[in-house]
Structure formats: structure tokens, C-alpha cells
Design a protein around this motif. Structure first.
Motif: not given
Length: 735
Positions: A458, A543, A546, A588, A626, A657, A659
Motif C-alpha cells: 500500500e 493488487h 494499492v 491478493q 478498500y 481510496k 482502507k
């Protein structure tokens, strides 16, 4: 004024939006190419600057071959003939990067540029892709001057073969031109470490001091980033800045400072024309030619005509004979070498500047191939990781579905970058990912700026402490790093494949140990691998990389026939967007949300129980949810002039985005609760039970348990074992 100060990917998006409205089919003569400037054309007190090249070593556009250098020159020549006291300036990156550049090391472009009668070119970083010695040879072979004011040798001399500034005489005026390159020379091309790089203001002041006494007008042919232009233009005596390193397309010139700034893109899409009154350097008229091919576009996609934007259909533009002959000769030679298909792609491969902004299918394909370099070099174990700088992916075009030729691959990977294998500690991988990440408020927007294989992580796209004018790029954080699906061990060593350019400018070389030099340039190696090892490719985007703008903390899970994850609305959210929500494990694996609701200050995301609990098929699944939200521009506070930057900036992202983390213990609890519910339902006779699993099997529609959830180690594991077996495979009903 509305300037587009965003990434080159955004420029492409802007171009697509521009391609709407006006009917085509006009001849060049009918267009006039004069915009609103007929009065200015008759005035000998004016000066006209025609600008923008950035040919990148190409003779034609990567997507539309009829947008080519020979037609481009026809339009430039008509402008020069129409306007008195006209000069033609280039803005660098003309020798490379491209497959032609790699094959001929810029010789082809010098031969062509010498036919254009260009007055000066501001040298760009890609003039040095083959080393300073080759650059010097090309500069000396040119019949026009290359200028760059802010790059000096260790002795303080101009770049060999080039000048810091030059004088151009028109019929009525003396015009002085100085060049300006990006201050990040050493990070992005092959400059000697001990060469001096002056600040933008210092170099511009040097130019003005040397030139202003004997000149009528001073212009910077810039290959500096767009964000540096206000500094350059603010130096007293600088009348105009044209071009840029950034490839940005302005809707109109910026007249807000002392000097006029015009940035009209690169390659073959636009030509800029600025007409000034020389006495006071006032901009009296301007025009942006927007080139397109009516044979390649639907009519509704033709560029829009305005008072200052002139659409030009290249179907109505003849090719300058001398340039056409040169270009066709080199292109024919290249076609003989590389024109055959090497592989078929079942999906579109994106080699645009989107590779700076997010994970792409092409990035995944090429980095996976880089990890296979051990087929030609000896290493003592598997190459676990590969990383590729986005700037090394250069064609800015898409390919497929369909055949991919050798020329396509070489256009995508045009640099003489050698694949290397390094041994690095996990801490170095973390340092590298942080080093590579570019966060807001950078001019280009938030970017991971790399492609990876064997890695997932990430990254955060914000740096609250960075301000315009600071060195380097804003730093974003990186989190949840996994190698081969396992958490990164910062004390462990890994083998990492990359290219020598990326290694040499990054923590990889600073902290790692070189294991092997492959002797293989990336383009030829990738082309040979595809041709020899596979007939079709179908890389997927998953992913690996991310983006996370807001971490809202832990999600609370609840289970019924489905599972809900509840967490706070992000503080910076204007609206939570109810699509694109998913849960992802460290390996993933993905569970897509079935519903998203906002309840006051909370977001409630619903998942199919089988899908979500299926992510727990491995120990320590590290599941994260997400989702998307529309950001509040004022909350983030990135200013652009009198207002706020319109987020999320890059065209690869429509939204910010979020999380939310899901703890392993919550997953276990939910699995246990669903199992208890199942047992209760069986006792009440509300659902058929399998009395003898081995003989009768278990139905597939048992709530809460999918095939991927068959690993022991979570609550309810014994039940899953009876249904799917020890390996998570569905038990046979034929026993």
C-alpha cells in the motif's frame, strides 16, 4: 485563465476531452493557420515564436502514424511564412527515447532536424540517454544550436557541444534564447555525478545579465518542469518561457507574471504560436494548432475550434519532401528488423504514462519477465522481486488485444538499460518503495511511479510537510508490504531484478550488493522472451500496488447469512462512493462487496460470507477492505492559484481510496458464529445435514463457507475439513 498543470497522463485525458465537436475536412489553406492574427501578421514591430517539439526520437506519433514529422514541418513552414519576424524553437527530448533512438542513438533525428531550419533547441534530459560523449557528438553534428543554461561541467563550462544561450536574428529584431533543463538531471539520465546543476533563478539571472544589453527580446526554451516556470518567468528581463519538461497542454498562455508562459504539449499533437509587440513584450495574439487525423477518429471526436485553438486534419497536410524521405528511410530499415509479431496479447497492454500512476497489465507482464532473467544468468536462488521505474516505459501508447510486434516492445522499452540482479535486505525494499513514491502536492499528482513483480504493498499519496520549491518529490508512506504473499522481513535478504539506471539512482545500489549484470537491455530481452517462451499473454491487474488516501482503522465484523464490515466515514470524504469496495488478503485473493451503505458517520459494507471467509484460507490473512470516496478538496487544502486543486488529479483515479483493516480474530469469531448458526439450524431441522460426509458429501450452498475457506486454523475449521478436505479442495461425492 485555465491552465492544465497536471501529469502527462492527464494531458492525454485532456486531449481526449478536447477531441469533441468541430467538423473537419478543411485544407491548410482554408484554415489559414493565422487564428485571429491577420493584423499582427502585417506588423513589423512584432515577434512570433513557434514552439514545441519533444519528438522523443520518433518520426511519427506512437498511436497515429499520419501525425508525423514531415507534416508537422509543413505546418511550421506555413506559420513562418505567414508571420514576419518568426522564429522556431524546440524544447528538447528530441533524440530519444524510442526504438529509433535506441537503434540509431539520435543520428536519425539530427539528420532530420538539420532539414527543419529550426533556430534553437533547449536541450532536454533524453539528449543524454546514451552518455555525454554521444550527446556531444550529436550537438556538434547539428546545424543549429542546443542551449541549456543551468547545466555546467565541473569547471563551470557549458555542456560540450552546446551553449548556455544563443542569439537569433530576424528581419527586424535581435532575439536571445537560453535553455533550461530539469534540476533533477542526475536522477533521470546519464549525467556525470560531478556536473554542476544551477538553480532555475540563478541560471535565468545569468542569462539576462549576459544578454539584455544587446537584445530586443529574451525567451527561455524550457525543458524544466512546469512548476519551475513561474520562478524563471519572474526574473526581470525574461519576456517569455515556452515548452516544458512536463508535456503539459495549457488551454491558454499564462500572463499572470512578468514573462508569458506557454506550454503546448509534446510530440506531434500541438504547435504553439505566440505573437508579441517587441517594445513592451506584450502578447498580442496566440494560437494552438491541434493536429488530428480524421481517418482515425469519428467526426464527433474531432478537436473543437475556438478563437485560439485551430484544429488541423493531417489528411489535408502534405509532407515536406526532404523530411519524408529521411523518415521513411529509417522507418523502412526498422520495419525490416522488428516489424514481425512476437506475441499475441489477449488483453490491452497499457504503456502510457498511467504506469506512473497505478499498476498496469504491461507493468505486471514486463516485471514478471524481468524475474526470469535467471534463464540467461547464474544466480543461486529464485529472484523474488522485480521493480521497474515508470519513466522507463516510454511509448505512451496502448497495444492489443492482438499481435504485439518487436517494434512495439522496443518502443515501450527504448532505453539502453541493462537488467541487473541485486541482493538487498527487506529494509532496503521498504526504503526503495518510499523513495519511489511521489505524493501530493507534487505537480504530477500522487504516483507510486514504479511497476513491480513479486511484491504487493500500500502507498499513501499525501505529504503534509512538503511545499513547492522543496528539493525532490513529496514523500508518501508505504505499508503492508508482502513478498510472494508473505510479510516483508526487513532483516531477510532477497534477490531483486531491476535495470541499471533505476538501481544506480536509488537505495538499491546505495544499500544492496550487485549479484550479476545480465548484459541484456530490457527491450531486446523482453522481446526475445515473449517470442521464445509464449504464444499468447493475458496479464491481469490485481493488487500489487494499492493506493490508500485515508486509513480509517479497524472494521467491526458482524455475521448473519452474510458478513458486514462497519467502519468510520473518512474525515476527508465529501461522498462515499458505493461501488468498487472489496476485501483483499495478503495473498491478493479478493472478495467483492455485495452492498455498501452509509449510516450516519459509518460505512457498512456487506460481503457474501463464503467469499469473505474464503480469504482466511491462509494463516495470518491480513484482510483489508478498500473502497472509494469523493474527496473534499478544501479538506486536503492543495492550493492552485486562487482555489484548490481538483482531486484526485491523476486520470487513473476517479476517486480517493480508503482502507479499513479486518483482524484475524474477528474473522475467526465470524466463522465460529456462522458455524454455531449452522449447527443450531441442523438441530432444529431447518436445514438438511450431511449425516455421513464421506458417503454423501456436503451441499455447496452452506452459508458462511466457500471452497477457499477450507484451511484449518480458524474457528469452524473442522467443519470445513469435512466438506473440502485437507487441501481446501472440494471433497469427492463418488467415494
Amino acid at each position: 485563465m485555465s491552465n492544465d498543470r497536471r501529469s502527462t497522463g492527464t494531458v492525454d485525458e485532456r486531449r481526449r476531452r478536447l477531441l469533441a465537436g468541430a467538423a473537419g475536412g478543411l485544407t491548410v489553406g482554408a484554415l489559414g493557420l493565422g487564428g485571429t492574427g491577420s493584423a499582427a501578421a502585417a506588423d513589423e514591430d512584432t515577434l512570433t515564436i513557434i514552439h514545441d517539439t519533444h519528438f522523443h526520437g520518433r518520426f511519427e506519433d506512437a498511436d497515429v502514424e499520419t501525425l508525423d514529422i514531415a507534416r508537422y514541418q509543413t505546418l511550421v513552414d506555413e506559420l513562418r511564412a505567414e508571420y514576419p519576424n518568426a522564429i522556431y524553437l524546440g524544447n528538447g527530448d528530441d533524440l530519444a527515447p524510442s526504438v529509433l533512438g535506441l537503434e540509431f542513438e539520435g543520428e536519425h533525428m539530427i539528420e532530420a532536424l538539420n532539414e527543419t531550419d529550426i533556430d534553437a533547441i533547449g536541450a532536454g534530459n533524453h539528449e543524454f540517454d546514451f552518455g555525454v560523449e554521444v550527446a556531444e557528438e550529436r550537438f556538434e553534428e547539428s546545424t543549429f544550436p542546443w542551449v541549456i543554461a543551468n547545466l555546467l561541467t565541473p569547471d563551470g563550462d557549458p555542456v560540450p557541444g552546446a551553449e548556455r544561450w544563443t542569439t537569433v536574428e530576424t528581419a527586424d529584431h535581435t532575439v536571445d534564447v537560453f535553455g533550461m533543463g530539469t534540476s533533477g538531471f542526475h536522477d533521470i539520465t546519464d549525467y556525470p555525478d560531478d556536473w554542476q546543476v544551477l538553480g532555475y533563478e540563478e541560471a535565468a539571472e545569468d542569462a539576462v545579465e549576459a544578454l539584455e544589453a544587446e537584445t530586443d527580446f529574451i525567451v527561455c526554451a524550457s525543458h524544466a518542469p512546469s512548476g519551475a516556470h513561474s520562478t524563471i518567468a519572474s526574473v526581470d528581463g525574461v519576456d517569455a518561457v515556452v515548452g516544458s519538461h512536463s508535456g503539459i497542454v495549457f488551454d491558454e498562455p499564462d500572463e499572470s507574471g512578468n514573462g508569458v508562459i506557454a506550454e503546448f504539449g509534446d510530440e506531434f499533437d500541438h504547435i504553439g504560436r505566440l505573437t508579441f509587440e517587441v517594445d513592451d513584450a506584450a502578447l498580442t495574439d496566440w494560437e494552438r494548432l491541434d493536429l488530428y487525423d480524421s481517418a482515425a477518429l469519428d467526426e464527433e471526436a474531432y478537436p473543437e475550434e475556438t478563437d485560439h485553438h485551430t484544429p488541423v486534419d493531417v489528411q489535408d497536410v502534405g509532407r515536406t519532401e526532404e523530411l519524408a524521405e529521411i523518415a521513411d528511410g529509417y522507418l523502412d530499415e526498422l520495419e525490416e528488423r522488428l516489424g514481425e509479431p512476437v506475441v499475441e496479447s489477449e488483453v490491452e497492454l497499457d504503456a502510457t504514462f498511467a504506469n506512473y500512476e497505478n499498476e498496469t497489465a504491461w507493468g505486471n507482464l514486463m516485471t514478471d519477465i524481468m524475474r526470469s532473467v535467471d534463464r540467461i544468468v547464474d544466480v543461486d536462488r529464485e529472484i523474488e522481486v522485480a521493480v521497474q521505474n515508470a519513466g522507463g516505459i516510454r511509448s505512451n501508447a496502448t497495444y492489443g488485444p492482438g499481435d504485439i510486434t518487436g517494434s512495439d516492445v522496443m518502443d515501450i522499452l527504448p532505453f539502453p538499460n541493462e537488467i541487473e540482479v541485486w541482493e538487498v535486505e527487506g529494509a532496503t525494499i521498504r526504503n526503495y518503495l518510499e523513495w519511489a513514491t511521489r505524493a501530493m502536492p507534487d505537480d504530477f499528482g500522487a504516483q507510486p511511479a514504479i511497476q513491480v513483480s513479486g511484491l504487493s504493498y500500500e502507498w499513501n499519496g499525501h505529504d503534509d510537510d512538503w511545499e513547492q520549491g522543496d528539493d525532490g518529490f513529496p514523500d508518501g508512506g508505504v505499508y503492508e508490504i508482502f513478498v510472494g504473499g508473505e510479510p516483508l522481513d526487513e532483516d531477510e535478504t532477497y534477490l531483486l531484478a531491476t535495470n541499471d539506471f533505476e538501481a544506480g539512482r536509488s537505495p538499491i545500489a546505495e544499500e544492496g550488493e550487485l549479484v550479476v549484470e545480465s548484459g541484456q537491455f530490457q527491450g531486446p530481452f523482453t522481446m526475445d522472451y515473449l517470442e521464445a517462451e509464449t504464444e499468447t499473454v493475458s496479464p491481469a491487474v490485481g493488487h500489487r500496488i494499492v493506493r490508500v488516501d485515508e486509513d480509517v482503522g479497524d472494521a467491526a465484523l458482524a455475521a448473519d447469512n452474510s458478513v458486514t464490515a462497519t467502519f468510520p466515514v473518512p474525515e476527508g470524504a465529501e461522498v462515499v462512493v458505493d461501488d468498487g469496495f472489496r476485501a483483499v488478503s495478503r495473498t491478493q485473493e479478493v472478495a467483492e462487496a455485495t452492498a455498501v451503505e452509509v449510516d450516519g458517520d459509518e460505512v457498512v459494507v456487506t460481503f457474501d460470507a463464503d467469499d469473505l471467509l474464503g480469504l482466511a484460507a491462509v494463516d495470518d490473512p491480513r484482510v483489508r477492505v478498500y473502497g472509494h470516496f469523493d474527496p473534499d478538496d478544501a479538506y486536503y487544502g492543495y492550493e492552485d492559484g486562487d482555489g484548490y486543486v481538483d482531486l484526485p488529479v491523476n486520470p487513473s483515479y476517479e476517486f480517493h481510496k480508503l482502507k479499513a483493516s479486518v483482524s484475524d480474530s474477528d474473522l475467526e469469531a465470524v466463522a465460529g458464529a456462522l458455524e454455531d448458526d449452522e449447527d443450531t439450524a441442523d438441530d432444529d431441522g431447518e436445514e438438511a445435514a450431511a449425516d455421513d460426509d464421506e458417503e454423501e458429501g456436503v451441499e455447496d450452498d452452506v452459508p458462511g463457507f466457500g471452497p477457499a475457506a477450507g484451511a484449518a486454523g480458524i474457528a469452524g475449521g473442522a467443519y470445513l475439513y469435512s466438506k473440502y478436505g485437507a487441501n481446501g479442495d472440494e471433497a469427492s461425492t463418488d467415494d
